[in-house]
Structure formats: structure tokens, C-alpha cells
Design an enzyme around this catalytic site. Structure first.
Site, PDB file in Angstrom:
ATOM      1  N   ASN A  24       0.875  -1.169   0.000  1.00  0.00           N
ATOM      2  CA  ASN A  24       0.000   0.000   0.000  1.00  0.00           C
ATOM      3  C   ASN A  24       0.918   1.227   0.000  1.00  0.00           C
ATOM      4  OD1 ASN A  24       0.647   0.793   2.780  1.00  0.00           O
ATOM      5  ND2 ASN A  24      -0.520  -1.040   3.326  1.00  0.00           N
ATOM      6  N   GLY A  32      -2.754  -9.773   3.239  1.00  0.00           N
ATOM      7  CA  GLY A  32      -2.482 -10.425   1.954  1.00  0.00           C
ATOM      8  C   GLY A  32      -1.017 -10.744   1.726  1.00  0.00           C
ATOM      9  N   VAL A  33      -0.611 -10.563   0.458  1.00  0.00           N
ATOM     10  CA  VAL A  33       0.771 -10.903   0.099  1.00  0.00           C
ATOM     11  C   VAL A  33       1.754  -9.956   0.792  1.00  0.00           C
ATOM     12  CG1 VAL A  33       0.858  -9.523  -2.038  1.00  0.00           C
ATOM     13  CG2 VAL A  33       2.275 -11.567  -1.837  1.00  0.00           C
ATOM     14  N   ASP A  34       1.338  -8.722   1.029  1.00  0.00           N
ATOM     15  CA  ASP A  34       2.173  -7.747   1.754  1.00  0.00           C
ATOM     16  C   ASP A  34       2.519  -8.290   3.142  1.00  0.00           C
ATOM     17  OD1 ASP A  34       1.653  -4.177   2.511  1.00  0.00           O
ATOM     18  OD2 ASP A  34       3.475  -5.376   2.361  1.00  0.00           O
ATOM     19  N   SER A 117      -3.388  -6.031  -6.881  1.00  0.00           N
ATOM     20  CA  SER A 117      -4.733  -5.435  -6.751  1.00  0.00           C
ATOM     21  C   SER A 117      -5.881  -6.431  -6.841  1.00  0.00           C
ATOM     22  CB  SER A 117      -4.964  -4.309  -7.782  1.00  0.00           C
ATOM     23  OG  SER A 117      -4.231  -3.154  -7.421  1.00  0.00           O
ATOM     24  N   GLY A 119      -6.781  -8.793  -4.801  1.00  0.00           N
ATOM     25  CA  GLY A 119      -7.306  -9.281  -3.513  1.00  0.00           C
ATOM     26  C   GLY A 119      -8.104  -8.192  -2.822  1.00  0.00           C
ATOM     27  N   TYR A 121      -7.873  -5.150  -2.898  1.00  0.00           N
ATOM     28  CA  TYR A 121      -8.180  -3.982  -3.750  1.00  0.00           C
ATOM     29  C   TYR A 121      -9.211  -4.284  -4.827  1.00  0.00           C
ATOM     30  CZ  TYR A 121      -4.552  -1.075  -1.555  1.00  0.00           C
ATOM     31  OH  TYR A 121      -3.800  -0.329  -0.659  1.00  0.00           O
TER      32      TYR A 121
HETATM   33  N1  APR Z   1       1.932 -15.419  -2.513  1.00  0.00           N
HETATM   34  C1  APR Z   1       1.389 -15.050  -3.707  1.00  0.00           C
HETATM   35  N2  APR Z   1       0.211 -14.423  -3.831  1.00  0.00           N
HETATM   36  C2  APR Z   1      -0.460 -14.145  -2.682  1.00  0.00           C
HETATM   37  C3  APR Z   1       0.031 -14.479  -1.398  1.00  0.00           C
HETATM   38  C4  APR Z   1       1.287 -15.143  -1.348  1.00  0.00           C
HETATM   39  N3  APR Z   1       1.846 -15.501  -0.187  1.00  0.00           N
HETATM   40  N4  APR Z   1      -0.875 -14.056  -0.466  1.00  0.00           N
HETATM   41  C5  APR Z   1      -1.889 -13.496  -1.147  1.00  0.00           C
HETATM   42  N5  APR Z   1      -1.664 -13.553  -2.475  1.00  0.00           N
HETATM   43  C6  APR Z   1      -2.497 -13.086  -3.582  1.00  0.00           C
HETATM   44  C7  APR Z   1      -3.970 -12.896  -3.322  1.00  0.00           C
HETATM   45  O1  APR Z   1      -4.656 -14.140  -3.377  1.00  0.00           O
HETATM   46  C8  APR Z   1      -4.334 -11.972  -4.476  1.00  0.00           C
HETATM   47  O2  APR Z   1      -4.591 -12.742  -5.658  1.00  0.00           O
HETATM   48  O3  APR Z   1      -2.029 -11.800  -3.946  1.00  0.00           O
HETATM   49  C9  APR Z   1      -3.048 -11.147  -4.705  1.00  0.00           C
HETATM   50  C10 APR Z   1      -3.141  -9.713  -4.234  1.00  0.00           C
HETATM   51  O4  APR Z   1      -3.992  -9.652  -3.104  1.00  0.00           O
HETATM   52  P1  APR Z   1      -3.639  -8.720  -1.826  1.00  0.00           P
HETATM   53  O5  APR Z   1      -2.465  -9.255  -1.141  1.00  0.00           O
HETATM   54  O6  APR Z   1      -4.915  -8.549  -1.076  1.00  0.00           O
HETATM   55  O7  APR Z   1      -3.181  -7.329  -2.478  1.00  0.00           O
HETATM   56  P2  APR Z   1      -4.034  -6.180  -3.161  1.00  0.00           P
HETATM   57  O8  APR Z   1      -5.362  -6.659  -3.673  1.00  0.00           O
HETATM   58  O9  APR Z   1      -3.096  -5.530  -4.108  1.00  0.00           O
HETATM   59  O10 APR Z   1      -4.343  -5.194  -1.943  1.00  0.00           O
HETATM   60  C11 APR Z   1      -3.248  -4.485  -1.397  1.00  0.00           C
HETATM   61  O11 APR Z   1      -3.748  -5.241   0.805  1.00  0.00           O
HETATM   62  O12 APR Z   1      -2.287  -6.430   2.057  1.00  0.00           O
HETATM   63  C12 APR Z   1      -2.791  -5.174   1.846  1.00  0.00           C
HETATM   64  O13 APR Z   1      -1.002  -3.701   2.467  1.00  0.00           O
HETATM   65  C13 APR Z   1      -1.725  -4.233   1.366  1.00  0.00           C
HETATM   66  O14 APR Z   1      -3.156  -2.349   1.584  1.00  0.00           O
HETATM   67  C14 APR Z   1      -2.570  -3.225   0.650  1.00  0.00           C
HETATM   68  C15 APR Z   1      -3.632  -4.075  -0.004  1.00  0.00           C
END
Ligand code: APR
Length: 169
Positions: A24, A32-34, A117, A119, A121
Site C-alpha cells: 500500500n 495479503g501478500v504484503d 490489486s 485481492g 483492492y
Molecule cells: N503469494 C502469492 N500471492 C499471494 C500471497 C502469497 N503468499 N498471499 C496473497 N496472495 C495473492 C492474493 O490471493 C491476491 O490474488 O495476492 C493477490 C493480491 O492480493 P492482496 O495481497 O490482497 O493485495 P491487493 O489486492 O493488491 O491489496 C493491497 O492489501 O495487504 C494489503 O497492504 C496491502 O493495503 C494493501 C492491499
């Protein structure tokens, strides 16, 4: 010529030059992945990110990967989906383009992307996948240092979507 491939699983396990973090704009971690990347990289990552001053949506910043098997993390802030009339597609494309440019600036050979984005987002998956593949193919054509471009779906549906779109002409 670099290759584009799909690897389904946890991106924190990949021993590539750089994994991309769907962060973010604060760069101070999240879910999530973050969250997975910060947990696996360790506390030094957060300490390092505190010094970066955040990251605008569509921009990208690079850090060491600390305890991860990868060498670097490229953090990018994807757009939140707000219906498609607020430049979301262009901002998502910029996430891929700026992450790829940063990898080339560091002469990296391999990079792995989560579905930015798609997940929390709430970006529509097929549009996001088409944007990702289009930007990776642009990098392929540029023929820079990158040799391996990896798309990393976490779930089966996303993996099948990437494979279907990559198989299209
Ligand atoms: N490895 C690979 N992909 C992953 C993992 C992982 N360990 N964990 C989650 N994902 C996938 C999710 O299933 C999704 O398809 O990563 C993709 C992105 O999802 P999010 O992590 O929710 O990211 P995003 O939609 O970009 O939202 C970003 O979420 O985690 C917070 O700090 C982050 O505020 C920001 C927002």
C-alpha cells in the site's frame, strides 16, 4: 529472449532476483501478500521501509529481501478498484511497467509478480491478468537484462486464468 511462465504458490518461497510486493502507499505492511512478505522477510524489512517515505499508487521502490530466498523486493502500490472510471487500468499497468523498469535498472534476470490489486483492492481478475501479460510481453520485446518473468497466482482460478490468457494469440 525472456520467458513468461506461471508458478502457483506462495511468492515468498521463490529464490528469484526480485519478488514484487502488492503493497500500500505507506509501505509499512498490511495483509495479503504484503503481510506474507513482511512476515517472511523479518522485522528489518519494516525498519528499512520506514525510511522510504511511502510509494505513490503505480510507482515502485526496491529494497533488500532480508530473510527471503529472493535478493530484492520491489514494492508497488496497486490501485483500488473503484468501478473502472478512475484510471485504475492505467495505474495497474504502471505498477508492472515501473517494477520491470526498476528490475532492469538493477540488471536483474528474474522477477516474480503476485496478482497485484486482485485481492483486498478488488480489481477484476481477467482485466488485471490481461494488463499483467501485456506489460510482461512489452518487457520481453524490449530484450533487457530480464530473462525470467514469472506470474505467481496464489489460487487455482487465477492460475487457470493466466494460463488461458497466455495461450491466446
Ligand atoms: N503469494 C502469492 N500471492 C499471494 C500471497 C502469497 N503468499 N498471499 C496473497 N496472495 C495473492 C492474493 O490471493 C491476491 O490474488 O495476492 C493477490 C493480491 O492480493 P492482496 O495481497 O490482497 O493485495 P491487493 O489486492 O493488491 O491489496 C493491497 O492489501 O495487504 C494489503 O497492504 C496491502 O493495503 C494493501 C492491499
Amino acid at each position: 529472449m525472456s520467458s513468461i511462465r506461471v508458478w502457483q504458490g506462495d511468492i515468498t518461497r521463490l529464490a528469484v532476483d526480485a519478488i514484487v510486493n502488492a503493497a500500500n502507499t505507506s509501505l509499512l505492511g498490511g495483509g495479503g501478500v504484503d503481510g506474507a512478505i513482511h512476515r517472511a522477510a523479518g522485522a528489518e524489512l519494516l525498519a528499512h521501509c520506514r525510511l522510504l517515505g511511502g510509494c505513490r499508487t503505480g510507482e515502485a521502490k526496491i529494497t533488500p529481501a532480508f530473510r527471503l530466498p529472493a535478493r530484492y523486493i520491489i514494492h508497488t502500490a496497486g490501485p483500488v478498484w473503484r468501478g473502472g472510471e478512475h484510471g485504475e487500468a492505467e495505474l495497474l499497468a504502471a505498477c508492472y511497467r515501473n517494477s520491470l523498469a526498476l528490475a532492469e535498472q538493477h540488471s536483474l534476470q528474474s522477477i516474480a509478480f503476485p496478482a497485484i490489486s486482485c485481492g483486498i483492492y478488488r480489481f477484476p481478475h481477467e482485466l488485471a491478468a490481461r494488463i499483467a501479460i501485456s506489460e510482461l510481453r512489452r518487457a520481453q520485446a524490449a530484450d533487457g537484462s530480464l530473462r525470467e518473468l514469472i506470474l505467481v497466482p496464489f489460487g487455482e482460478d487465477m492460475a487457470r486464468l493466466y494460463q488461458r490468457l497466455l495461450a491466446e494469440a
